[in-house]
Scaffold this motif. Structure first.
Motif: not given
Length: 594
Positions: A112-139
């Motif tokens: 349900r939240r994928v579209d919201r995340c994509l809208r936010i990433l576009r809105d703020c112009g993110c080009r880098r993302a931080l996470t933990v190794s266990s989630l990186e591939a899935g994200l």
């Protein structure tokens, strides 16, 4: 805390000095003075310690992340933070601030939240993302569906803490943007609140002063770190205080709220809290013998905010947990919002919450607050005194005129705690953050969109609802929160935070609609009780508010849309209802579907 450490802090002037420092500067100084002191403990879903973070570790890990970020891009770049509940998020957040990057905390993207995340990433112009190794591939897979959104990923838990901190200088507490707090919103268009370094320092100082906190004030929190309460209150305030804080995931609390109370007892917490529904849920889940040995006597401040505070909830919670050492004076209703960084009002501490019974008709038709101690009176709870560092005004939203005490209007806030505005939305920023009271030029206010009043006899803020959700029925201004509360109270199978009331304004006549989310227990019972339940709900609302609910719709479990702080998204529910997009339970087949 070790008495010697505190003496050293006082001798160095740190206790007073932190009032004007940025939160990263405070972290560095505390890490230097007492690196082995525990900053955070994180509990797993069973209430056991899963991870520990000292002040020294927090600084080392944060600077290692900052060093990597500083080698790519430039100051002011937005960096998305995708983290599960735990202690990896906070060091990543500090790493962003130390590198001069703008942190963008985000919820992990479910379907349900994928579209919201994509809208936010576009809105703020993110080009880098931080996470933990266990989630990186899935994200990467989930968020790479659009080629126009390239992201460089960094798994921060794989970095070596020995990375040099040379050149890493904490920023001052000025007006440069520290992070973007994206509001959940009632629709699909979240806005990024620009929170500055000065906003953070001011708000942390306001809370410390208002609630009389210090290094001995241990705390316990479960709110999500991507929400303003979880971030500012749960993860940044401890750094200013120099205390020890216990954290747990929001899912742990929702599934087993008594773990929260057990943690307050075990770690002798002074401060803990949540929205009103948290106290309702804890009282509902209590069972004899479940909290044997629990002692809540250390709990001095039980914050109750982010939603309408209910007097009946305060009474139920006190009656349930009084035998365990909880005191009614511990409950401290408060008020805040992301646009004000977080805290606006709350306190004084160790006093009974202020409860008033007002004339509902006068409030709804005249906007005036009058006492009514009879059966028809409407109970409201005070949300405390505004901080001394800000000004709060009640204003007529139609003409911008200041209203006196005991007059209903929009809550306006002025002070250094107000955020800079909304990211790349200059017109909305000016309308929300640049308001002026008629006849009082020269001072800017932030319009909260909340309706309330200031008590004439106590100066406290009393909240009644949101302007955008207001129900106008026969010339009366009804607040949906009050109608929803009546519905919840009308039958034990209807759970708190499970319904949305709004007006269906299609056609010539406006119709009141109540959407009720059924949990598994209610869903199983619906085939037998649906007709009687609808009648009971309608009767309760009619008797309490004098209005008729035209349609009552039952929807499937976990389908009522809410914000990240647990508030019902009424506008979105109205939109889904009008689009016939709700997951409606067909009562005739509910038993088979259960």
């Amino acid at each position: 805390m070790d008495a010697r450490i505190e003496t050293d802090d006082l001798a160095a002037g740190l206790y007073d000095e932190v009032s004007a420092l940025s939160v990263t500067d405070i972290l560095q100084r505390r890490a230097t003075r007492h690196p082995q002191r525990v900053l955070f403990r994180f509990l797993d879903e069973h209430g056991r310690e899963e991870d520990v973070l000292t002040y020294g570790d927090a600084w080392r890990r944060s600077t290692a992340i900052a060093a990597v970020l500083a080698a790519h891009g430039g100051p002011g770049d937005r960096v998305a933070l995708f983290y599960p509940a735990g202690l990896d998020f906070i060091v990543a957040f500090f790493g962003c601030l130390l590198a001069g990057r703008v942190a963008v905390p985000l919820n992990l993207p479910s379907k349900r939240r994928v579209d919201r995340c994509l809208r936010i990433l576009r809105d703020c112009g993110c080009r880098r993302a931080l996470t933990v190794s266990s989630l990186e591939a899935g994200l990467r897979d989930i968020l790479s569906v659009n080629a126009d959104l390239p992201l460089a990923w960094l798994a921060t838990d794989m970095l070596r803490n020995e990375a040099t901190a040379a050149g890493i200088v904490p920023p001052p507490a000025d007006e440069r943007i520290a992070f973007l707090q994206y509001t959940s919103g009632s629709t699909s268009h979240p806005k990024g609140v620009m929170v500055s370094q000065l906003n953070i320092t001011t708000n942390l100082r306001m809370m410390r002063t208002a609630w009389e906190l210090d290094h001995t004030s241990n705390t316990v929190f479960w709110q999500p770190h991507h929400h303003d309460m979880g971030l500012i209150l749960g993860q940044l305030l401890p750094v200013m205080l120099g205390n020890e804080t216990v954290l747990m995931g929001p899912n742990t609390f929702v599934r087993q709220p008594l773990i929260w109370l057990d943690a307050i007892s075990r770690y002798r917490a002074v401060l803990a809290g949540g929205p009103n529904f948290a106290y309702e849920l804890a009282a509902q889940r209590w069972q004899p013998g479940r909290l044997d040995g629990c002692d809540l006597s250390s709990w001095r401040i039980a914050l109750n905010g982010a939603d309408v505070v209910r007097a009946a909830t305060l009474e139920r919670f006190a009656a349930t947990f009084g035998p365990l050492g909880y005191r009614p004076t511990t409950m401290l209703p408060c008020y805040g919002l992301a646009e004000a960084t977080l805290f606006v009002s709350g306190g004084p501490v160790c006093e009974m919450p202020r409860v008033r019974s007002i004339d509902a008709h006068a409030a709804e038709t005249e906007g005036r607050v009058r006492e009514d101690l009879g059966a028809s009176g409407r109970t409201v709870v005070g949300c405390g005194l505004p901080s001394d560092e800000i000004e709060v005004a009640i204003v007529d939203p139609a003409n911008g005129v200041r209203l006196g005490c005991d007059r209903l209007g929009e809550v306006w806030v002025s002070g250094d705690t107000n955020a800079l505005g909304y990211w790349q939305l200059p017109e909305q920023s000016a309308a929300t953050f640049g308001a002026e009271i008629a006849g009082e030029p020269g001072r800017r206010y932030m319009r909260t969109g909340d309706i309330g009043f200031i008590g004439a006899d106590d100066g406290q803020i009393y909240l009644c609802g949101r302007m955008k959700d207001l129900l106008i029925v026969d010339g009366r201004n009804l607040h949906p929160e009050d109608v929803e509360y009546t519905i919840v109270e009308s039958h034990p199978l209807i759970k708190p935070q499970s319904c949305a009331v709004f007006e269906d304004d299609r056609g010539e006549q406006r119709r009141l609609v109540a959407v009720i989310e059924a949990d598994r227990e209610l869903k199983r019972a619906l085939p037998e009780i649906a007709r009687a339940l609808r009648m009971q709900v309608r009767r309760a609302v009619s008797e309490e508010h004098g209005v008729a609910i035209a349609d009552i719709v039952f929807i499937a479990p976990a389908t009522l849309r809410k914000t990240t702080s647990g508030k019902v998204q009424r506008s979105l529910m109205k939109q889904l209802h009008q689009q016939s997009a709700l997951d409606v339970i067909d009562v005739a087949v509910a038993l088979d579907a259960a």
